[in-house]
Motif scaffolding. Sequence first.
Motif, PDB file in Angstrom:
ATOM      1  N   SER A   9       0.844  -1.193   0.000  1.00 19.83           N
ATOM      2  CA  SER A   9       0.000   0.000   0.000  1.00 19.83           C
ATOM      3  C   SER A   9       0.876   1.238   0.000  1.00 19.83           C
ATOM      4  CB  SER A   9      -0.896  -0.009   1.236  1.00 19.83           C
ATOM      5  OG  SER A   9      -1.575   1.205   1.346  1.00 19.83           O
ATOM      6  N   ARG A  10       0.427   2.286  -0.678  1.00 17.00           N
ATOM      7  CA  ARG A  10       1.168   3.542  -0.697  1.00 17.00           C
ATOM      8  C   ARG A  10       1.169   4.208   0.673  1.00 17.00           C
ATOM      9  NH1 ARG A  10      -0.043   6.716  -6.325  1.00 17.00           N
ATOM     10  NH2 ARG A  10       0.550   5.018  -7.676  1.00 17.00           N
ATOM     11  N   ASN A  11       0.238   3.828   1.519  1.00 16.77           N
ATOM     12  CA  ASN A  11       0.119   4.469   2.826  1.00 16.77           C
ATOM     13  C   ASN A  11       1.075   3.892   3.863  1.00 16.77           C
ATOM     14  OD1 ASN A  11      -1.917   6.016   1.737  1.00 16.77           O
ATOM     15  ND2 ASN A  11      -3.505   4.576   2.349  1.00 16.77           N
ATOM     16  N   CYS A  12       1.502   2.641   3.714  1.00 18.41           N
ATOM     17  CA  CYS A  12       2.333   2.024   4.750  1.00 18.41           C
ATOM     18  C   CYS A  12       3.803   2.409   4.642  1.00 18.41           C
ATOM     19  CB  CYS A  12       2.178   0.507   4.733  1.00 18.41           C
ATOM     20  SG  CYS A  12       3.035  -0.295   3.368  1.00 18.41           S
ATOM     21  N   CYS A  13       4.311   2.650   3.456  1.00 17.34           N
ATOM     22  CA  CYS A  13       5.741   2.883   3.269  1.00 17.34           C
ATOM     23  C   CYS A  13       6.245   4.235   3.770  1.00 17.34           C
ATOM     24  CB  CYS A  13       6.108   2.696   1.807  1.00 17.34           C
ATOM     25  SG  CYS A  13       5.949   0.982   1.282  1.00 17.34           S
ATOM     26  N   LEU A  18      11.548   7.302   3.049  1.00 15.19           N
ATOM     27  CA  LEU A  18      11.265   8.539   2.337  1.00 15.19           C
ATOM     28  C   LEU A  18      10.995   8.168   0.880  1.00 15.19           C
ATOM     29  CD1 LEU A  18      11.095  11.598   2.320  1.00 15.19           C
ATOM     30  CD2 LEU A  18      13.547  11.664   1.879  1.00 15.19           C
ATOM     31  N   ILE A  19       9.764   8.334   0.444  1.00 13.39           N
ATOM     32  CA  ILE A  19       9.361   7.908  -0.888  1.00 13.39           C
ATOM     33  C   ILE A  19       8.781   9.080  -1.655  1.00 13.39           C
ATOM     34  CG2 ILE A  19       7.776   6.458  -2.198  1.00 13.39           C
ATOM     35  CD1 ILE A  19       7.987   4.390  -0.035  1.00 13.39           C
ATOM     36  N   LYS A  20       9.174   9.189  -2.915  1.00 13.85           N
ATOM     37  CA  LYS A  20       8.592  10.187  -3.803  1.00 13.85           C
ATOM     38  C   LYS A  20       7.600   9.469  -4.711  1.00 13.85           C
ATOM     39  CE  LYS A  20       9.753  13.701  -7.166  1.00 13.85           C
ATOM     40  NZ  LYS A  20      10.822  14.340  -7.930  1.00 13.85           N
ATOM     41  N   ASP A  21       6.369   9.878  -4.674  1.00 16.45           N
ATOM     42  CA  ASP A  21       5.323   9.249  -5.486  1.00 16.45           C
ATOM     43  C   ASP A  21       5.423   9.782  -6.912  1.00 16.45           C
ATOM     44  OD1 ASP A  21       3.150   7.993  -6.503  1.00 16.45           O
ATOM     45  OD2 ASP A  21       1.672   8.967  -5.222  1.00 16.45           O
ATOM     46  N   LEU A  22       5.708   8.896  -7.861  1.00 12.95           N
ATOM     47  CA  LEU A  22       5.843   9.268  -9.267  1.00 12.95           C
ATOM     48  C   LEU A  22       4.571   8.997 -10.055  1.00 12.95           C
ATOM     49  CD1 LEU A  22       9.444   7.934  -9.903  1.00 12.95           C
ATOM     50  CD2 LEU A  22       8.732  10.277  -9.442  1.00 12.95           C
ATOM     51  N   ASP A  23       3.472   8.829  -9.372  1.00 11.11           N
ATOM     52  CA  ASP A  23       2.179   8.570  -9.986  1.00 11.11           C
ATOM     53  C   ASP A  23       2.120   7.122 -10.481  1.00 11.11           C
ATOM     54  OD1 ASP A  23      -0.403   9.381 -10.499  1.00 11.11           O
ATOM     55  OD2 ASP A  23       0.039  10.138 -12.492  1.00 11.11           O
ATOM     56  N   THR A  24       1.136   6.803 -11.253  1.00 10.03           N
ATOM     57  CA  THR A  24       0.906   5.448 -11.717  1.00 10.03           C
ATOM     58  C   THR A  24       1.946   5.033 -12.752  1.00 10.03           C
ATOM     59  OG1 THR A  24      -1.450   5.837 -11.416  1.00 10.03           O
ATOM     60  CG2 THR A  24      -0.833   3.910 -12.680  1.00 10.03           C
ATOM     61  N   LEU A  25       2.477   3.841 -12.599  1.00 12.37           N
ATOM     62  CA  LEU A  25       3.458   3.302 -13.542  1.00 12.37           C
ATOM     63  C   LEU A  25       2.776   3.006 -14.870  1.00 12.37           C
ATOM     64  CD1 LEU A  25       6.337   2.233 -13.989  1.00 12.37           C
ATOM     65  CD2 LEU A  25       5.544   0.032 -13.134  1.00 12.37           C
ATOM     66  N   LYS A  26       3.340   3.532 -15.948  1.00 11.33           N
ATOM     67  CA  LYS A  26       2.771   3.320 -17.285  1.00 11.33           C
ATOM     68  C   LYS A  26       3.688   2.473 -18.176  1.00 11.33           C
ATOM     69  CE  LYS A  26      -0.738   6.300 -17.009  1.00 11.33           C
ATOM     70  NZ  LYS A  26      -1.866   5.808 -16.346  1.00 11.33           N
ATOM     71  N   TYR A  27       4.988   2.784 -18.152  1.00  8.28           N
ATOM     72  CA  TYR A  27       5.924   2.142 -19.070  1.00  8.28           C
ATOM     73  C   TYR A  27       7.289   2.062 -18.408  1.00  8.28           C
ATOM     74  CZ  TYR A  27       7.627   0.949 -23.737  1.00  8.28           C
ATOM     75  OH  TYR A  27       8.141   0.291 -24.824  1.00  8.28           O
ATOM     76  N   SER A  34      -0.763  -1.384 -16.850  1.00 10.53           N
ATOM     77  CA  SER A  34      -2.063  -0.752 -16.638  1.00 10.53           C
ATOM     78  C   SER A  34      -2.683  -1.391 -15.396  1.00 10.53           C
ATOM     79  CB  SER A  34      -2.967  -0.919 -17.855  1.00 10.53           C
ATOM     80  OG  SER A  34      -3.203  -2.276 -18.126  1.00 10.53           O
ATOM     81  N   GLN A  35      -3.388  -0.562 -14.651  1.00  9.90           N
ATOM     82  CA  GLN A  35      -3.981  -1.037 -13.407  1.00  9.90           C
ATOM     83  C   GLN A  35      -5.491  -1.079 -13.518  1.00  9.90           C
ATOM     84  OE1 GLN A  35      -2.457   1.681 -10.439  1.00  9.90           O
ATOM     85  NE2 GLN A  35      -0.751   0.322  -9.990  1.00  9.90           N
ATOM     86  N   SER A  36      -6.063  -2.052 -12.834  1.00  9.73           N
ATOM     87  CA  SER A  36      -7.513  -2.147 -12.730  1.00  9.73           C
ATOM     88  C   SER A  36      -7.826  -2.627 -11.310  1.00  9.73           C
ATOM     89  CB  SER A  36      -8.083  -3.125 -13.761  1.00  9.73           C
ATOM     90  OG  SER A  36      -7.786  -4.457 -13.403  1.00  9.73           O
ATOM     91  N   LYS A  37      -9.078  -2.810 -11.022  1.00  9.78           N
ATOM     92  CA  LYS A  37      -9.446  -3.291  -9.685  1.00  9.78           C
ATOM     93  C   LYS A  37      -9.016  -4.743  -9.476  1.00  9.78           C
ATOM     94  CE  LYS A  37     -14.114  -4.588 -11.056  1.00  9.78           C
ATOM     95  NZ  LYS A  37     -15.520  -4.423 -10.809  1.00  9.78           N
ATOM     96  N   HIS A  38      -8.687  -5.441 -10.562  1.00 10.80           N
ATOM     97  CA  HIS A  38      -8.263  -6.842 -10.483  1.00 10.80           C
ATOM     98  C   HIS A  38      -6.760  -6.993 -10.306  1.00 10.80           C
ATOM     99  CE1 HIS A  38     -12.298  -8.035 -11.510  1.00 10.80           C
ATOM    100  NE2 HIS A  38     -12.247  -7.259 -12.578  1.00 10.80           N
ATOM    101  N   GLY A  39      -5.990  -5.920 -10.516  1.00 11.22           N
ATOM    102  CA  GLY A  39      -4.543  -5.992 -10.353  1.00 11.22           C
ATOM    103  C   GLY A  39      -3.819  -5.156 -11.381  1.00 11.22           C
TER     104      GLY A  39
END
Length: 122
Positions: A9-13, A18-27, A34-39
């Motif tokens: 989870s992004r909340n536990c780390c 010290l983590i910089k959130d780079l948004d959703t991984l695309k490539y 690509s992310q969905s509710k299934h994984g």
Amino acid sequence: MMMLKSSISRNCCPQHFLIKDLDTLKYFLEIEFSQSKHGIFMSRRKYVLDILDDTCLTGAKPEKFPMEQNLKLTFTDGDLLHDTTQYRRLVGRLIYLTVTRPDIVYPIRTLSQFMQEPRKTH
């Protein structure tokens, strides 16, 4: 296409690191995500299309078997290629593709045996 379950989870780390959130991984590393509710889904579609485009095989039809069955290749069949760099680059890219495509390992391994002196039959 592969599916992975996201267990971190992004909340536990941030509590521990010290983590910089780079948004959703695309490539990343020639792999599309690509992310969905299934994984998380991984795909090498763009990488394969780039290979097909570079080799002018974009309109080629897919084959059930990537290599003729019972094909016997030797080190002396056919004429030597004039420019071996394209052959070596293509085989190298296909070797990288086998990480997520185990169905093409055998023909790519066979072609990689001829990297020293590739011929037109290869």
